[in-house]
Write a protein that holds these residues in place. Structure first.
Motif, PDB file in Angstrom:
ATOM      1  N   TYR A  57      21.856  37.279  61.395  1.00 17.78           N
ATOM      2  CA  TYR A  57      23.029  38.239  61.161  1.00 17.78           C
ATOM      3  C   TYR A  57      22.871  39.521  62.109  1.00 17.78           C
ATOM      4  CZ  TYR A  57      25.511  41.914  58.260  1.00 17.78           C
ATOM      5  OH  TYR A  57      26.356  42.916  57.904  1.00 17.78           O
ATOM      6  N   ILE A  58      21.650  40.017  62.221  1.00 20.07           N
ATOM      7  CA  ILE A  58      21.404  41.166  63.402  1.00 20.07           C
ATOM      8  C   ILE A  58      21.859  40.519  64.538  1.00 20.07           C
ATOM      9  CG2 ILE A  58      19.918  42.663  64.189  1.00 20.07           C
ATOM     10  CD1 ILE A  58      18.743  42.834  61.397  1.00 20.07           C
ATOM     11  N   GLU A  59      21.399  39.533  64.988  1.00 16.71           N
ATOM     12  CA  GLU A  59      21.728  39.035  66.359  1.00 16.71           C
ATOM     13  C   GLU A  59      23.181  38.852  66.791  1.00 16.71           C
ATOM     14  OE1 GLU A  59      19.380  35.298  66.414  1.00 16.71           O
ATOM     15  OE2 GLU A  59      17.633  36.492  67.501  1.00 16.71           O
ATOM     16  N   LYS A  60      23.994  38.284  65.887  1.00 18.57           N
ATOM     17  CA  LYS A  60      25.567  38.215  65.790  1.00 18.57           C
ATOM     18  C   LYS A  60      26.167  39.528  65.836  1.00 18.57           C
ATOM     19  CE  LYS A  60      25.610  33.519  63.579  1.00 18.57           C
ATOM     20  NZ  LYS A  60      26.172  32.712  62.572  1.00 18.57           N
ATOM     21  N   SER A  61      25.570  40.499  65.228  1.00 23.91           N
ATOM     22  CA  SER A  61      26.277  41.697  64.923  1.00 23.91           C
ATOM     23  C   SER A  61      25.970  42.584  66.195  1.00 23.91           C
ATOM     24  CB  SER A  61      25.473  42.548  63.932  1.00 23.91           C
ATOM     25  OG  SER A  61      25.782  41.804  62.638  1.00 23.91           O
ATOM     26  N   ILE A  62      24.862  42.485  66.986  1.00 25.13           N
ATOM     27  CA  ILE A  62      24.781  42.968  68.177  1.00 25.13           C
ATOM     28  C   ILE A  62      25.408  42.318  69.291  1.00 25.13           C
ATOM     29  CG2 ILE A  62      22.866  43.173  70.011  1.00 25.13           C
ATOM     30  CD1 ILE A  62      20.847  43.850  67.979  1.00 25.13           C
ATOM     31  N   ALA A  63      25.886  41.165  69.173  1.00 24.20           N
ATOM     32  CA  ALA A  63      26.657  40.362  70.223  1.00 24.20           C
ATOM     33  C   ALA A  63      27.994  40.739  70.026  1.00 24.20           C
ATOM     34  CB  ALA A  63      26.732  38.835  70.125  1.00 24.20           C
ATOM     35  N   GLU A  64      28.378  40.972  68.573  1.00 20.62           N
ATOM     36  CA  GLU A  64      29.703  41.422  68.363  1.00 20.62           C
ATOM     37  C   GLU A  64      30.035  42.979  68.880  1.00 20.62           C
ATOM     38  OE1 GLU A  64      33.583  41.402  66.515  1.00 20.62           O
ATOM     39  OE2 GLU A  64      32.164  39.724  67.075  1.00 20.62           O
TER      40      GLU A  64
END
Length: 466
Positions: A57-64
């Motif tokens: 979740y955090i990795e995807k949020s940072i990419a977003e």
């Protein structure tokens, strides 16, 4: 004035009017070419035990956030800790992020314990709400630290030379190595953003904790904020270090956007729960056993295969003790063997013991939120025990029951003579007509008792005769 001059004048007036209309918009545009009204602050919630789902979740949020060129990403943290592997993935994503990340322990009553402390130290901005706490960052799977005291020094100030040269026990040496590694890791994170490294090491070695007020006083965090809006307002104009550069945050008037996890992350959060993965594994195994014992049922086999695949996917993300997994498999095999070839309890009891012990050691960590519930284990073991008791009871009952089929069942059966005896005739036994032979006179319609059998011929005598 000519028509050509008139047309040129009209064109110039139109261009001037458009420029006047665009001027306010151009004046509001910042040096990067983005309007202040277009600035975004993204917010995500990091709650519960830190595990594979949180990391994804955090990795995807940072990419977003990077794709949207956000001004700031705020992580609202409330965690008791979690897995070391997932924690390190999160920290790597935070330190590599091109968008500033603010760790915010909130709301009141929340905590950033164990792995949460490391994550908060890794964020360029560390903030807490009043009434929150952080700390207790000792690696929990190691248990308590060694408490043995060193040998007292002699009068010359030297300890026992023999004991001083003695190597520490292997378990203690391993504990020291992991503790030293964790302490060095969190001190390095503290140095990234100029925070209190001494207390960080104390949190690892001694399990120390601090309230929000104490953390601010000891330079463990950067600021306190009672709400998300207050935090964003306080961060406006603040310098944060991203990589090798310092960046000034411009959060005033920014749009706050809450990022929710997608369905894949939500599914991962469900199946990576050790209790859910454990249930999926058992349902999968039981479904396949039922399908193999009743070929053609289809649904149990399909559901079992799907459940088992999901469980295996979850297990490869979790710290699994493969000895525990092998014991569970052995226990299930023994219980199935008991069901199909009853040993009057021997195989079943051994299977239940192997099943329970394997379940207890299946998850190879003591991290908060990653243990299998003992009531769940005992529930499955109890259900299996009840099934085994039923199977064993049925086997004992069948063992004591007289034979009701085959050659032995005809002996002592009562029938009716259809033709006269002595000699060879016919009798009806259990609704079937058999050839029979008797050595004495038996009138038709008389009740007869079977005393023996020779091939397809029954030996009979009058029923009243003993």
């Amino acid at each position: 004035m000519s028509d050509q001059s008139t047309a040129r004048l009209a064109t110039r007036i139109a261009i001037l009017a458009v420029a006047c209309l665009l001027a306010p918009t151009m004046a509001l545009t910042d040096s990067d070419g983005a309007s202040p009204d277009m600035r975004e602050v993204l917010v995500i919630d990091v709650t519960g035990a830190i595990g594979p789902a949180n990391a994804a979740y955090i990795e995807k949020s940072i990419a977003e956030a990077e794709a949207r060129n956000a001004e700031l990403l705020v992580m609202r943290i409330d965690t008791p800790g979690g897995l070391d592997t997932s924690m390190r993935l999160i920290i790597k994503a935070i330190t590599a992020s091109e968008v500033p990340v603010a760790g915010y322990v909130a709301p009141t009553g929340a905590r950033a314990a164990s792995a949460g402390t490391y994550i908060l130290y890794a964020c360029p901005v560390a903030a807490m709400a009043p009434g929150t706490n952080l700390g207790a960052a000792t690696p929990v799977q190691l248990g308590a630290l060694p408490t043995s005291e060193p040998e007292p020094a002699d009068s010359a100030g030297n300890g026992d030379s023999e004991s001083s040269q003695q190597e520490p026990p292997p378990g203690e040496a391993k504990t020291r190595k992991v503790i030293n590694d964790a302490a060095a890791y969190i001190r390095g994170l503290a140095a990234l953003h100029g925070r209190n490294g001494e207390w960080a090491e104390q949190a690892v070695r001694e399990g120390a904790s601090l309230s929000a007020e104490e953390a601010l006083e000891r330079d463990v965090i950067d600021l306190m904020a009672p709400s998300l809006e207050a935090l964003i307002a306080e961060l406006d104009g603040r310098l944060v270090r991203i990589g090798e550069t310092d960046r000034s945050l411009s959060t005033a008037g920014a749009t706050i956007i809450e990022l929710q996890p997608d369905w894949k992350t939500r599914l991962l959060a469900v199946i990576s729960d050790p209790n859910v993965a454990y249930i999926l594994m058992l349902l999968g195994i039981y479904g396949l056993i039922y399908e193999f014992s009743n070929p053609g049922a289809v649904l149990p086999g399909t559901a079992g295969a799907l459940s088992l695949l999901l469980a295996l996917y979850a297990f490869q993300l979790l710290p699994i003790n493969y000895a525990g997994l092998a014991l569970i498999a052995l226990g299930l095999v023994l219980m199935v063997m008991e069901a199909f070839s009853p040993s009057f309890g021997g195989l079943g009891i051994g299977g239940i013991l192997a099943f329970v012990f394997g379940s207890l050691i299946l998850i190879d960590t003591e991290a908060a939120g990653f243990g299998i519930s003992l009531p769940l284990i005992l529930g499955f073991a109890g259900t299996s025990a009840l099934v085994l008791l039923f199977v064993v009871g049925m086997a004992l009952k069948a063992h004591r029951r007289p034979v009701v089929s085959g050659r032995e069942e005809l002996i002592d059966a009562v029938g009716e003579a259809l033709s006269g005896f002595p000699g060879t005739g016919r009798v009806r036994v259990h609704g079937e007509i058999w050839s029979a032979r008797a050595e004495e006179s038996i009138p038709p319609g008389t009740k007869v008792r079977v005393t023996g059998r020779e091939g397809l011929t029954l030996l009979v005598q009058p029923h009243s005769k003993s």
